[in-house]
Design a protein around this motif. Structure first.
Motif, PDB file in Angstrom:
ATOM      1  N   VAL A  52      78.452  50.106  61.604  1.00 25.91           N
ATOM      2  CA  VAL A  52      78.894  49.181  60.572  1.00 25.91           C
ATOM      3  C   VAL A  52      78.496  49.725  59.208  1.00 25.91           C
ATOM      4  CG1 VAL A  52      78.764  46.841  59.666  1.00 25.91           C
ATOM      5  CG2 VAL A  52      78.675  47.220  62.140  1.00 25.91           C
ATOM      6  N   GLU A  53      79.500  50.025  58.385  1.00 25.54           N
ATOM      7  CA  GLU A  53      79.247  50.557  57.045  1.00 25.54           C
ATOM      8  C   GLU A  53      79.107  49.437  56.026  1.00 25.54           C
ATOM      9  OE1 GLU A  53      82.577  53.411  58.692  1.00 25.54           O
ATOM     10  OE2 GLU A  53      82.164  51.250  58.641  1.00 25.54           O
ATOM     11  N   SER A  54      78.413  49.758  54.940  1.00 27.35           N
ATOM     12  CA  SER A  54      78.321  48.864  53.791  1.00 27.35           C
ATOM     13  C   SER A  54      78.013  49.704  52.561  1.00 27.35           C
ATOM     14  CB  SER A  54      77.234  47.799  54.003  1.00 27.35           C
ATOM     15  OG  SER A  54      75.971  48.411  54.175  1.00 27.35           O
ATOM     16  N   GLY A  55      78.187  49.087  51.385  1.00 28.17           N
ATOM     17  CA  GLY A  55      77.783  49.752  50.159  1.00 28.17           C
ATOM     18  C   GLY A  55      78.901  50.290  49.300  1.00 28.17           C
ATOM     19  N   GLY A  56      80.138  50.175  49.743  1.00 30.46           N
ATOM     20  CA  GLY A  56      81.236  50.657  48.918  1.00 30.46           C
ATOM     21  C   GLY A  56      81.486  49.740  47.734  1.00 30.46           C
ATOM     22  N   GLY A  57      82.393  50.154  46.862  1.00 32.80           N
ATOM     23  CA  GLY A  57      82.724  49.335  45.711  1.00 32.80           C
ATOM     24  C   GLY A  57      83.405  50.135  44.630  1.00 32.80           C
ATOM     25  N   LEU A  58      83.468  49.523  43.458  1.00 32.28           N
ATOM     26  CA  LEU A  58      84.085  50.143  42.291  1.00 32.28           C
ATOM     27  C   LEU A  58      82.994  50.669  41.369  1.00 32.28           C
ATOM     28  CD1 LEU A  58      86.525  50.663  40.391  1.00 32.28           C
ATOM     29  CD2 LEU A  58      86.202  48.317  39.545  1.00 32.28           C
ATOM     30  N   VAL A  59      83.133  51.904  40.940  1.00 29.33           N
ATOM     31  CA  VAL A  59      82.137  52.519  40.064  1.00 29.33           C
ATOM     32  C   VAL A  59      82.863  53.394  39.050  1.00 29.33           C
ATOM     33  CG1 VAL A  59      81.786  54.492  41.606  1.00 29.33           C
ATOM     34  CG2 VAL A  59      79.964  53.816  40.028  1.00 29.33           C
ATOM     35  N   GLN A  60      82.289  53.521  37.867  1.00 24.78           N
ATOM     36  CA  GLN A  60      82.885  54.361  36.834  1.00 24.78           C
ATOM     37  C   GLN A  60      82.596  55.840  37.115  1.00 24.78           C
ATOM     38  OE1 GLN A  60      81.447  52.987  33.018  1.00 24.78           O
ATOM     39  NE2 GLN A  60      82.978  51.356  32.943  1.00 24.78           N
ATOM     40  N   PRO A  61      83.433  56.719  36.616  1.00 18.67           N
ATOM     41  CA  PRO A  61      83.152  58.164  36.764  1.00 18.67           C
ATOM     42  C   PRO A  61      81.762  58.491  36.230  1.00 18.67           C
ATOM     43  CG  PRO A  61      85.376  57.836  35.973  1.00 18.67           C
ATOM     44  CD  PRO A  61      84.723  56.471  35.963  1.00 18.67           C
ATOM     45  N   GLY A  62      81.049  59.320  36.978  1.00 19.61           N
ATOM     46  CA  GLY A  62      79.682  59.666  36.634  1.00 19.61           C
ATOM     47  C   GLY A  62      78.642  58.747  37.236  1.00 19.61           C
ATOM     48  N   GLY A  63      79.077  57.658  37.820  1.00 15.88           N
ATOM     49  CA  GLY A  63      78.160  56.690  38.401  1.00 15.88           C
ATOM     50  C   GLY A  63      77.711  57.073  39.804  1.00 15.88           C
ATOM     51  N   SER A  64      76.934  56.166  40.398  1.00 15.36           N
ATOM     52  CA  SER A  64      76.365  56.412  41.724  1.00 15.36           C
ATOM     53  C   SER A  64      76.607  55.225  42.648  1.00 15.36           C
ATOM     54  CB  SER A  64      74.849  56.641  41.614  1.00 15.36           C
ATOM     55  OG  SER A  64      74.552  57.777  40.840  1.00 15.36           O
ATOM     56  N   LEU A  65      76.663  55.520  43.932  1.00 15.57           N
ATOM     57  CA  LEU A  65      76.716  54.512  44.985  1.00 15.57           C
ATOM     58  C   LEU A  65      75.943  55.034  46.176  1.00 15.57           C
ATOM     59  CD1 LEU A  65      80.455  53.291  45.205  1.00 15.57           C
ATOM     60  CD2 LEU A  65      78.480  51.919  44.531  1.00 15.57           C
ATOM     61  N   ARG A  66      75.408  54.114  46.974  1.00 13.88           N
ATOM     62  CA  ARG A  66      74.795  54.504  48.232  1.00 13.88           C
ATOM     63  C   ARG A  66      75.471  53.753  49.365  1.00 13.88           C
ATOM     64  NH1 ARG A  66      68.632  54.139  50.633  1.00 13.88           N
ATOM     65  NH2 ARG A  66      69.177  51.937  50.876  1.00 13.88           N
ATOM     66  N   LEU A  67      76.016  54.503  50.296  1.00 20.51           N
ATOM     67  CA  LEU A  67      76.616  53.920  51.488  1.00 20.51           C
ATOM     68  C   LEU A  67      75.575  53.870  52.608  1.00 20.51           C
ATOM     69  CD1 LEU A  67      80.065  55.749  51.578  1.00 20.51           C
ATOM     70  CD2 LEU A  67      79.416  53.693  50.327  1.00 20.51           C
ATOM     71  N   SER A  68      75.673  52.823  53.407  1.00 25.98           N
ATOM     72  CA  SER A  68      74.809  52.682  54.570  1.00 25.98           C
ATOM     73  C   SER A  68      75.655  52.498  55.814  1.00 25.98           C
ATOM     74  CB  SER A  68      73.886  51.471  54.416  1.00 25.98           C
ATOM     75  OG  SER A  68      73.052  51.598  53.294  1.00 25.98           O
ATOM     76  N   CYS A  69      75.118  52.951  56.943  1.00 26.65           N
ATOM     77  CA  CYS A  69      75.795  52.787  58.227  1.00 26.65           C
ATOM     78  C   CYS A  69      74.736  52.386  59.250  1.00 26.65           C
ATOM     79  CB  CYS A  69      76.487  54.072  58.644  1.00 26.65           C
ATOM     80  SG  CYS A  69      77.161  54.047  60.319  1.00 26.65           S
ATOM     81  N   ALA A  70      74.837  51.167  59.730  1.00 22.14           N
ATOM     82  CA  ALA A  70      73.899  50.674  60.727  1.00 22.14           C
ATOM     83  C   ALA A  70      74.459  50.950  62.116  1.00 22.14           C
ATOM     84  CB  ALA A  70      73.676  49.182  60.536  1.00 22.14           C
ATOM     85  N   ALA A  71      73.691  51.689  62.902  1.00 21.33           N
ATOM     86  CA  ALA A  71      74.100  52.030  64.259  1.00 21.33           C
ATOM     87  C   ALA A  71      73.353  51.169  65.260  1.00 21.33           C
ATOM     88  CB  ALA A  71      73.824  53.506  64.540  1.00 21.33           C
ATOM     89  N   SER A  72      74.044  50.758  66.309  1.00 19.46           N
ATOM     90  CA  SER A  72      73.421  49.978  67.366  1.00 19.46           C
ATOM     91  C   SER A  72      74.058  50.361  68.701  1.00 19.46           C
ATOM     92  CB  SER A  72      73.576  48.482  67.095  1.00 19.46           C
ATOM     93  OG  SER A  72      74.944  48.125  67.035  1.00 19.46           O
ATOM     94  N   GLY A  73      73.429  49.921  69.765  1.00 23.41           N
ATOM     95  CA  GLY A  73      73.918  50.263  71.096  1.00 23.41           C
ATOM     96  C   GLY A  73      73.171  51.468  71.643  1.00 23.41           C
ATOM     97  N   SER A  74      73.892  52.372  72.258  1.00 27.31           N
ATOM     98  CA  SER A  74      73.292  53.535  72.919  1.00 27.31           C
ATOM     99  C   SER A  74      73.005  54.659  71.920  1.00 27.31           C
ATOM    100  CB  SER A  74      74.204  54.034  74.030  1.00 27.31           C
ATOM    101  OG  SER A  74      74.449  53.022  74.978  1.00 27.31           O
TER     102      SER A  74
END
Length: 116
Positions: free
Chosen positions: A5-27
């Motif tokens: 399950v990913e999260s953390g996307g969005g709209l950002v201006q050029p030169g900006g930063s974002l951090r995406l996360s991916c939560a893994a579960s199961g095996s």
């Protein structure tokens, strides 16, 4: 089975930063490599970065020096720190995992838009 399950996307201006996360579960014990892929409109899905179970990383040339892939815990949460973002980084970003039997798992994707 592995769920991503990913999260953390969005709209950002050029030169900006974002951090995406991916939560893994199961095996998750069976995972040998995890990574981020992206797909822009009208283009094929492409590899962005990968990290193996022993911590080796690999990046697409266009993101080297700007993006950093990392993992929190053995394989439970995957991150993609994206700095100095450019409009050409705009895409849907997908989390990926492959197990020791070469079976692939994908998240649902998260939209990243870089625009002024």
């Amino acid at each position: 089975q592995v769920q991503l399950v990913e999260s953390g996307g969005g709209l950002v201006q050029p030169g900006g930063s974002l951090r995406l996360s991916c939560a893994a579960s199961g095996s998750i014990f069976s995972i040998v490599i995890m990574g981020w892929y992206r797909q822009a409109p009208g283009k094929q899905r492409e590899l962005v970065a990968t990290i193996t179970s022993d911590g080796n990383t690999n990046y697409q040339d266009s993101v080297k020096g700007r993006f950093t892939i990392s993992r929190d815990g053995p394989k439970s949460t995957l991150y993609l720190q994206m700095n100095s973002l450019k409009p050409e980084d705009t895409a849907v970003y997908y989390c990926h995992a492959q197990n020791r039997n070469f079976f692939n798992y994908w998240g649902q994707g998260t939209q990243v838009t870089v625009s002024s």
